[in-house]
Design a protein around this motif. Structure first.
Motif, PDB file in Angstrom:
ATOM      1  N   ASP A  85      14.130 -15.199  42.940  1.00 44.91           N
ATOM      2  CA  ASP A  85      13.179 -15.867  43.842  1.00 44.91           C
ATOM      3  C   ASP A  85      12.065 -16.545  43.048  1.00 44.91           C
ATOM      4  OD1 ASP A  85      14.592 -15.110  46.073  1.00 44.91           O
ATOM      5  OD2 ASP A  85      13.347 -13.350  46.503  1.00 44.91           O
ATOM      6  N   ALA A  86      11.598 -15.873  42.002  1.00 45.11           N
ATOM      7  CA  ALA A  86      10.524 -16.452  41.182  1.00 45.11           C
ATOM      8  C   ALA A  86      11.018 -17.681  40.423  1.00 45.11           C
ATOM      9  CB  ALA A  86       9.996 -15.405  40.207  1.00 45.11           C
ATOM     10  N   LEU A  87      12.233 -17.619  39.894  1.00 48.22           N
ATOM     11  CA  LEU A  87      12.759 -18.751  39.130  1.00 48.22           C
ATOM     12  C   LEU A  87      13.014 -19.967  40.014  1.00 48.22           C
ATOM     13  CD1 LEU A  87      15.213 -16.905  36.722  1.00 48.22           C
ATOM     14  CD2 LEU A  87      13.067 -18.030  36.121  1.00 48.22           C
ATOM     15  N   ARG A  88      13.398 -19.727  41.253  1.00 45.41           N
ATOM     16  CA  ARG A  88      13.623 -20.848  42.171  1.00 45.41           C
ATOM     17  C   ARG A  88      12.351 -21.680  42.369  1.00 45.41           C
ATOM     18  NH1 ARG A  88      16.704 -16.718  45.009  1.00 45.41           N
ATOM     19  NH2 ARG A  88      18.933 -17.223  44.887  1.00 45.41           N
ATOM     20  N   LYS A  89      11.207 -21.069  42.160  1.00 45.60           N
ATOM     21  CA  LYS A  89       9.933 -21.755  42.368  1.00 45.60           C
ATOM     22  C   LYS A  89       9.424 -22.455  41.104  1.00 45.60           C
ATOM     23  CE  LYS A  89       8.704 -18.228  45.787  1.00 45.60           C
ATOM     24  NZ  LYS A  89       7.806 -17.085  46.088  1.00 45.60           N
ATOM     25  N   GLN A  90      10.132 -22.257  39.993  1.00 45.74           N
ATOM     26  CA  GLN A  90       9.686 -22.864  38.742  1.00 45.74           C
ATOM     27  C   GLN A  90      10.140 -24.313  38.648  1.00 45.74           C
ATOM     28  OE1 GLN A  90       7.726 -21.075  36.377  1.00 45.74           O
ATOM     29  NE2 GLN A  90       7.684 -19.701  38.151  1.00 45.74           N
ATOM     30  N   ARG A  91       9.331 -25.112  38.017  1.00 43.90           N
ATOM     31  CA  ARG A  91       9.621 -26.538  37.887  1.00 43.90           C
ATOM     32  C   ARG A  91      10.867 -26.771  37.043  1.00 43.90           C
ATOM     33  NH1 ARG A  91       5.453 -31.064  35.365  1.00 43.90           N
ATOM     34  NH2 ARG A  91       6.777 -32.899  35.737  1.00 43.90           N
ATOM     35  N   LYS A  92      11.766 -27.592  37.574  1.00 43.11           N
ATOM     36  CA  LYS A  92      12.998 -28.029  36.902  1.00 43.11           C
ATOM     37  C   LYS A  92      13.942 -26.890  36.544  1.00 43.11           C
ATOM     38  CE  LYS A  92      11.695 -32.562  35.193  1.00 43.11           C
ATOM     39  NZ  LYS A  92      11.810 -33.519  34.081  1.00 43.11           N
ATOM     40  N   VAL A  93      13.811 -25.748  37.182  1.00 42.74           N
ATOM     41  CA  VAL A  93      14.729 -24.630  36.947  1.00 42.74           C
ATOM     42  C   VAL A  93      15.804 -24.630  38.024  1.00 42.74           C
ATOM     43  CG1 VAL A  93      14.979 -22.116  36.891  1.00 42.74           C
ATOM     44  CG2 VAL A  93      13.039 -23.205  35.751  1.00 42.74           C
ATOM     45  N   ALA A  94      17.053 -24.498  37.613  1.00 46.08           N
ATOM     46  CA  ALA A  94      18.182 -24.413  38.541  1.00 46.08           C
ATOM     47  C   ALA A  94      18.936 -23.123  38.278  1.00 46.08           C
ATOM     48  CB  ALA A  94      19.111 -25.608  38.365  1.00 46.08           C
ATOM     49  N   LEU A  95      19.183 -22.350  39.318  1.00 42.79           N
ATOM     50  CA  LEU A  95      19.937 -21.101  39.191  1.00 42.79           C
ATOM     51  C   LEU A  95      21.426 -21.377  39.317  1.00 42.79           C
ATOM     52  CD1 LEU A  95      17.939 -18.461  41.274  1.00 42.79           C
ATOM     53  CD2 LEU A  95      18.003 -18.738  38.793  1.00 42.79           C
ATOM     54  N   ARG A  96      22.189 -20.708  38.501  1.00 38.20           N
ATOM     55  CA  ARG A  96      23.639 -20.732  38.586  1.00 38.20           C
ATOM     56  C   ARG A  96      24.087 -19.269  38.643  1.00 38.20           C
ATOM     57  NH1 ARG A  96      22.903 -25.464  39.440  1.00 38.20           N
ATOM     58  NH2 ARG A  96      23.831 -27.234  38.322  1.00 38.20           N
ATOM     59  N   LEU A  97      24.493 -18.829  39.821  1.00 32.57           N
ATOM     60  CA  LEU A  97      24.740 -17.403  40.024  1.00 32.57           C
ATOM     61  C   LEU A  97      26.211 -17.106  40.272  1.00 32.57           C
ATOM     62  CD1 LEU A  97      21.701 -16.517  42.317  1.00 32.57           C
ATOM     63  CD2 LEU A  97      21.895 -16.297  39.831  1.00 32.57           C
ATOM     64  N   GLY A  98      26.746 -16.226  39.450  1.00 36.27           N
ATOM     65  CA  GLY A  98      28.063 -15.663  39.703  1.00 36.27           C
ATOM     66  C   GLY A  98      27.896 -14.415  40.565  1.00 36.27           C
ATOM     67  N   LYS A  99      28.791 -13.469  40.396  1.00 36.77           N
ATOM     68  CA  LYS A  99      28.690 -12.226  41.158  1.00 36.77           C
ATOM     69  C   LYS A  99      29.213 -11.076  40.318  1.00 36.77           C
ATOM     70  CE  LYS A  99      31.548 -11.680  44.556  1.00 36.77           C
ATOM     71  NZ  LYS A  99      32.345 -11.857  45.793  1.00 36.77           N
ATOM     72  N   VAL A 100      28.882  -9.867  40.746  1.00 35.16           N
ATOM     73  CA  VAL A 100      29.361  -8.667  40.073  1.00 35.16           C
ATOM     74  C   VAL A 100      30.376  -7.987  40.979  1.00 35.16           C
ATOM     75  CG1 VAL A 100      28.738  -6.403  39.166  1.00 35.16           C
ATOM     76  CG2 VAL A 100      27.222  -8.351  38.767  1.00 35.16           C
ATOM     77  N   ASN A 101      31.578  -7.768  40.464  1.00 36.37           N
ATOM     78  CA  ASN A 101      32.634  -7.094  41.205  1.00 36.37           C
ATOM     79  C   ASN A 101      32.923  -5.733  40.603  1.00 36.37           C
ATOM     80  OD1 ASN A 101      32.966  -9.301  42.888  1.00 36.37           O
ATOM     81  ND2 ASN A 101      34.605 -10.183  41.650  1.00 36.37           N
ATOM     82  N   LYS A 102      33.527  -4.867  41.412  1.00 35.43           N
ATOM     83  CA  LYS A 102      33.977  -3.572  40.906  1.00 35.43           C
ATOM     84  C   LYS A 102      35.439  -3.707  40.494  1.00 35.43           C
ATOM     85  CE  LYS A 102      35.250   0.097  43.289  1.00 35.43           C
ATOM     86  NZ  LYS A 102      35.290   1.319  44.118  1.00 35.43           N
ATOM     87  N   ASP A 103      35.692  -3.577  39.189  1.00 33.33           N
ATOM     88  CA  ASP A 103      37.052  -3.691  38.663  1.00 33.33           C
ATOM     89  C   ASP A 103      37.771  -2.354  38.596  1.00 33.33           C
ATOM     90  OD1 ASP A 103      36.765  -6.384  38.390  1.00 33.33           O
ATOM     91  OD2 ASP A 103      36.362  -6.349  36.237  1.00 33.33           O
TER      92      ASP A 103
END
Length: 271
Positions: A101-119
């Motif tokens: 949430d904090a990074l989304r508010k930073q200038r010119k920052v883009a989040l690229r989010l994967g996910k965590v699975n249970k293997d």
């Protein structure tokens, strides 16, 4: 001072693991301080490449990409602590979501989010595996107990143990008593992060959106994408945050530099 069009790609899991080794503990103990560290790191990289240390350093930045994975949100029962765990409510999950949430508010920052699975299910920490396998030898004293016929067990069993056998059984007792919740871990695996880094490197390159890519990462999974970027004329710089890298990586990058202080040196004040 020259104008550059620079993309900074940060492997978030690697960055968060390395950060406490590079700055004082009280400089990275909150989400706000971590985002400040990211900003200072990026600003330092821009200063190295352009000479611009002014408040306008963002003009050289195309995007700052931060790659991480959404925390695992499943539930499980801990086999040693004998308690239910709701991973969605864990401190790790809360911290990651607050950071995102904090990074989304930073200038010119883009989040690229994967996910965590249970293997896989719970597994024992590898450093305990050899010790636990050794207990097979320690249990040799129990060979004196006759195998039961059907489901019947002797009402009473008397064992005559040598001092060595007695010590082995005591060792076995102490070993199992020493096991705590950290001995086992659920088989969680991060998915999609490396793929997103590779796709973004290829996209930035082929669309000619930048002239320089800085990758903050610690492994060599990026090599194929880096080779392609360099063939297309992109300057590719690696920041391993002072972690040692294999010598053969140098043929696949154009430079090695870090935007954070070397471990053991004085951390610059927050700006």
């Amino acid at each position: 001072m020259s104008h550059r069009n620079i993309a900074i790609l940060i492997d978030g899991g690697f960055f968060l693991k390395r950060l406490p080794k590079l700055v004082n503990a009280d400089d990275c103990d909150t989400v706000t301080k971590v985002t400040d560290c990211i900003r200072r790191m990026c600003k330092q990289h821009i200063r190295f490449l352009t000479g611009d240390s002014s408040r306008q350093w963002h003009q050289h930045v195309y995007r700052i990409f931060f790659y991480d994975a959404l925390p695992y949100d499943g539930k499980a029962h801990h086999p040693i602590d004998n308690r239910a765990i709701d991973f969605a409510k864990s401190d790790v999950a809360k911290y990651r979501h607050e950071l995102f949430d904090a990074l989304r508010k930073q200038r010119k920052v883009a989040l690229r989010l994967g996910k965590v699975n249970k293997d896989r299910d719970w597994t024992i920490n590898p450093r305990y595996t050899k010790k636990l396998l050794k207990t097979r030898e320690w249990l040799s004293a129990l060979d004196q107990i006759p195998s039961p016929e059907g489901n019947s067990l002797p009402d009473e069993t008397n064992l005559t143990l040598t001092p060595e056998q007695t010590q082995s059984l005591l060792n076995l007792r102490d070993l199992w008593s020493s096991l705590d919740g950290g001995t086992v871990s659920l088989g969680l695996h991060q998915k999609g992060v490396d793929m997103r880094i590779g796709i973004d490197i290829a996209s930035l390159t082929l669309k000619q959106q930048v002239d320089t890519i800085i990758l903050v990462a610690g492994d060599s999974d990026f090599v194929p994408a880096a080779k392609m970027a360099r063939r297309e004329g992109i300057e590719f710089i690696l920041d391993p945050l002072w972690q040692e890298v294999n010598a053969d990586l140098f043929e696949h990058i154009d430079g090695l530099q870090s935007g954070l202080p070397k471990p053991g040196t004085r951390t610059p004040p927050q700006e």
